[in-house]
Design a protein around this motif. Structure first.
Motif, PDB file in Angstrom:
ATOM      1  N   ALA A 150      20.518 115.233  10.200  1.00 50.05           N
ATOM      2  CA  ALA A 150      19.735 114.043  10.102  1.00 50.05           C
ATOM      3  C   ALA A 150      18.765 114.261   8.830  1.00 50.05           C
ATOM      4  O   ALA A 150      18.497 113.587   7.902  1.00 50.05           O
ATOM      5  CB  ALA A 150      18.536 113.759  11.077  1.00 50.05           C
ATOM      6  N   ILE A 151      18.314 115.722   8.352  1.00 50.20           N
ATOM      7  CA  ILE A 151      17.666 116.085   7.455  1.00 50.20           C
ATOM      8  C   ILE A 151      18.470 116.072   6.116  1.00 50.20           C
ATOM      9  O   ILE A 151      18.428 115.578   5.082  1.00 50.20           O
ATOM     10  CB  ILE A 151      16.690 117.251   7.572  1.00 50.20           C
ATOM     11  N   LEU A 152      19.775 116.449   6.492  1.00 46.97           N
ATOM     12  CA  LEU A 152      20.789 116.626   5.440  1.00 46.97           C
ATOM     13  C   LEU A 152      21.185 115.263   4.779  1.00 46.97           C
ATOM     14  O   LEU A 152      21.104 114.786   3.530  1.00 46.97           O
ATOM     15  CB  LEU A 152      21.714 117.245   5.818  1.00 46.97           C
ATOM     16  N   ALA A 153      20.900 114.199   5.519  1.00 49.00           N
ATOM     17  CA  ALA A 153      21.189 112.731   5.292  1.00 49.00           C
ATOM     18  C   ALA A 153      20.176 112.142   4.374  1.00 49.00           C
ATOM     19  O   ALA A 153      20.466 111.190   3.746  1.00 49.00           O
ATOM     20  CB  ALA A 153      21.486 111.701   6.557  1.00 49.00           C
ATOM     21  N   LEU A 154      18.969 112.796   4.564  1.00 48.78           N
ATOM     22  CA  LEU A 154      17.729 112.217   3.802  1.00 48.78           C
ATOM     23  C   LEU A 154      17.952 112.601   2.358  1.00 48.78           C
ATOM     24  O   LEU A 154      17.624 111.838   1.427  1.00 48.78           O
ATOM     25  CB  LEU A 154      16.364 112.721   4.347  1.00 48.78           C
ATOM     26  N   GLY A 155      18.628 113.824   2.130  1.00 50.63           N
ATOM     27  CA  GLY A 155      18.749 114.203   0.753  1.00 50.63           C
ATOM     28  C   GLY A 155      17.373 114.679   0.158  1.00 50.63           C
ATOM     29  O   GLY A 155      16.473 114.689   0.822  1.00 50.63           O
ATOM     30  N   PRO A 198       9.832 112.826  13.463  1.00 57.83           N
ATOM     31  CA  PRO A 198      10.275 111.672  14.528  1.00 57.83           C
ATOM     32  C   PRO A 198      11.329 111.017  13.589  1.00 57.83           C
ATOM     33  O   PRO A 198      11.997 110.267  14.349  1.00 57.83           O
ATOM     34  CB  PRO A 198       8.848 110.748  14.626  1.00 57.83           C
ATOM     35  N   VAL A 199      11.476 111.257  12.542  1.00 56.66           N
ATOM     36  CA  VAL A 199      12.615 110.514  11.691  1.00 56.66           C
ATOM     37  C   VAL A 199      13.840 111.253  11.560  1.00 56.66           C
ATOM     38  O   VAL A 199      14.983 110.825  11.630  1.00 56.66           O
ATOM     39  CB  VAL A 199      12.202 110.040  10.436  1.00 56.66           C
ATOM     40  N   ALA A 200      13.669 112.711  11.326  1.00 58.34           N
ATOM     41  CA  ALA A 200      14.980 113.721  11.317  1.00 58.34           C
ATOM     42  C   ALA A 200      14.432 114.997  11.629  1.00 58.34           C
ATOM     43  O   ALA A 200      13.446 115.441  11.385  1.00 58.34           O
ATOM     44  CB  ALA A 200      15.167 113.617   9.830  1.00 58.34           C
ATOM     45  N   ASN A 201      14.909 115.398  12.714  1.00 59.53           N
ATOM     46  CA  ASN A 201      14.657 116.646  13.596  1.00 59.53           C
ATOM     47  C   ASN A 201      16.098 117.652  13.712  1.00 59.53           C
ATOM     48  O   ASN A 201      15.920 118.312  14.611  1.00 59.53           O
ATOM     49  CB  ASN A 201      13.799 116.676  14.597  1.00 59.53           C
TER      50      ASN A 201
END
Length: 213
Positions: A63-68, A56-59
């Motif tokens: 978006a996941i790359l931005a999480l680090g 729901p936050v990064a899919n």
């Protein structure tokens, strides 16, 4: 094992398991890829708990790359080997963004070039997402191939190659999930549930548990 017996085995499995598919929750090919990478040496249930918070936050790869790595770890720390998996997932997302326009590739070569993706994972994606007749040999399928007598082999690759040859064409697409689900719930490792198995008289397993409680 005779071809007629193999066909009957898959006919019965198809009746017993009318909707064979992965138990990893996902709503896109990318989500499936990430879930399969995370599922190595982990349960589908455990992965689903983690991805229910992550997706729901990064899919998407971006978006996941931005999480680090550290940001991703916070979502998957309940999964075994989460640190190395986080690194693999972030690097995989980087490659998807930079080399594939953010899309999951549909070839074995490109999939296996992604960190954390080996032959088994590639087979899952090719089969489940792209409809290719591949068989990903996990611990369940390796056990069944040898125990039932369908495709005896000393390595997962040997079992995979034999299964692809012996499984009737009409069952080849679903064979992967039919065998996994049968192995997960009926032909379990320590004490298979032979009395309730639809394959009991076709199976070549010598230590059948028919007289066990």
């Amino acid at each position: 094992m005779k071809a007629a017996t193999v066909r009957e085995i898959f006919r019965r499995l198809a009746v017993a398991i009318p909707n064979p598919t992965t138990e990893l929750n996902h709503s896109s090919t990318f989500e499936l890829l990430i879930a399969v990478i995370l599922s190595a040496q982990a349960t589908d249930k455990g992965v689903n708990i983690a991805t229910a918070k992550l997706f729901p936050v990064a899919n998407t790869p971006a978006a996941i790359l931005a999480l680090g790595v550290e940001g991703l770890e916070q979502y998957i720390r309940t999964i075994g080997l989460y640190r190395s998996k986080a690194k693999n997932v972030i690097e995989t997302c980087r490659i998807l963004v930079e080399q594939h326009g953010g899309e999951v590739p549909n070839t074995r070569e490109a999939l296996e070039a992604l960190p954390g993706v080996g032959r088994k994972t590639a087979n899952v994606i090719l089969n489940t997402a792209f409809g290719q007749p591949t068989i990903a040999v996990d611990t369940h399928i390796f056990r069944l191939g040898n125990r039932i007598g369908l495709a005896p082999g000393k390595t997962p690759l040997e079992v995979e190659q034999k299964l692809v040859k012996v499984v009737p064409k009409e069952y080849l697409h679903d064979a992967h999930h039919l065998l996994i689900l049968h192995g997960r719930y009926v032909c379990i490792a320590r004490q298979p549930k032979c009395p309730e198995c639809v394959l009991v008289e076709l199976c070549e397993y010598k230590a059948k548990t028919g007289f066990m409680a």
